[in-house]
Design a protein around this motif. Sequence first.
Motif, PDB file in Angstrom:
ATOM      1  N   VAL A 229       0.862  -1.181   0.000  1.00  0.00           N
ATOM      2  CA  VAL A 229       0.000   0.000   0.000  1.00  0.00           C
ATOM      3  C   VAL A 229       0.897   1.228   0.000  1.00  0.00           C
ATOM      4  N   ALA A 230       0.601   2.176  -0.880  1.00  0.00           N
ATOM      5  CA  ALA A 230       1.337   3.435  -0.921  1.00  0.00           C
ATOM      6  C   ALA A 230       0.676   4.436   0.014  1.00  0.00           C
ATOM      7  N   CYS A 231       1.503   5.153   0.773  1.00  0.00           N
ATOM      8  CA  CYS A 231       1.034   6.168   1.724  1.00  0.00           C
ATOM      9  C   CYS A 231       1.728   7.478   1.379  1.00  0.00           C
ATOM     10  N   ASP A 232       0.962   8.561   1.160  1.00  0.00           N
ATOM     11  CA  ASP A 232       1.594   9.816   0.770  1.00  0.00           C
ATOM     12  C   ASP A 232       1.630  10.813   1.919  1.00  0.00           C
ATOM     13  N   VAL A 237      -3.955   6.867   1.094  1.00  0.00           N
ATOM     14  CA  VAL A 237      -3.421   5.544   0.787  1.00  0.00           C
ATOM     15  C   VAL A 237      -3.965   5.068  -0.549  1.00  0.00           C
ATOM     16  N   PHE A 238      -3.160   4.218  -1.184  1.00  0.00           N
ATOM     17  CA  PHE A 238      -3.598   3.581  -2.434  1.00  0.00           C
ATOM     18  C   PHE A 238      -3.034   2.178  -2.477  1.00  0.00           C
ATOM     19  N   GLY A 239      -3.873   1.235  -2.869  1.00  0.00           N
ATOM     20  CA  GLY A 239      -3.447  -0.145  -2.991  1.00  0.00           C
ATOM     21  C   GLY A 239      -4.635  -1.056  -3.104  1.00  0.00           C
ATOM     22  N   PRO A 240      -4.438  -2.359  -2.964  1.00  0.00           N
ATOM     23  CA  PRO A 240      -5.562  -3.292  -3.017  1.00  0.00           C
ATOM     24  C   PRO A 240      -6.607  -2.934  -1.957  1.00  0.00           C
TER      25      PRO A 240
END
Length: 292
Positions: A229-232, A237-240
């Motif tokens: 998961v990407a965390c900015d 967050v972005f991911g499954p």
Amino acid sequence: MTARVIAWVGLIGCIALGAAGGAAVERPPLTAGGYTVLAADFHVHSFPGDGGLLPWDLAGEARRRDLDAIALTNHNSLFSWRVAQRFGSSFDGTIVLPGIELTSSGYHIAAIGVREVVPWRQSPVQAAAAIHAQGGLAIAAHPLGPVPSAWDAAALAAVDGFEAASSRDTVAQTAPFIRQAVARRPALAPFGGSDFHYYTPLGVNRTFLFVTGRSRDGMFEAIRSGRTVACDSRGEVFGPPALLAPVAAECRRVATARPSGWHWVDGVSTGGAWISLVALIVLGPRDRSVAL
């Protein structure tokens, strides 16, 4: 005492005060769905090279930033990693991986786990194959630049992941590229990377990995399986979808939290060091103070 001596005393004193700051606070590991969740920053530049901190100092800062792992990714160079292996002390529990930021004329790739420099005069597909031949992972770094069109279908098919959030772009800004990447490869692993050089905080963008083991192999298996998961920096967050809920609150926390173990003394020492440094620059090589 002259103004220049006062400035030097202030600079040295503030650096010493900051070095004696609080230790990182250990947090219990995050778990979800039978996995241990690790936080990593796989896009970090180090000294000697194009970063401002030595590898062992980066490991210490990683602990303060609640990161379990980092990768050293200087531009087309492994020199800093080799210095760390020859002269470095223990990384005290932080997983530090070798790597490079393969910097080509039309694209950048964070090559994680490589121990030899990969030639940059080749296509993304060829570069990814060379990285894989060393057992490494190829991550499309800040894919909105330098040439977004470099990431065509063939290039996306060759890499192991892409930065959905970097120091240049948030998840929202990368949304068009994300839609394109996910449409072509739904299980392609998303990453967050700080692209740390000097000023951007380490781990300001980070990757959460759902691993079966706290090791290089455990992280690589999670990445190849798309369990990231990407965390900015805004706490997005972005991911499954199934993996977002367990880390959403942690992403929001680290977006606004001070480093672990931070104390007001840290702020005073940092501010004082900068003021003293500016004073030394203004005063110049000689003391220009005038006796009254």
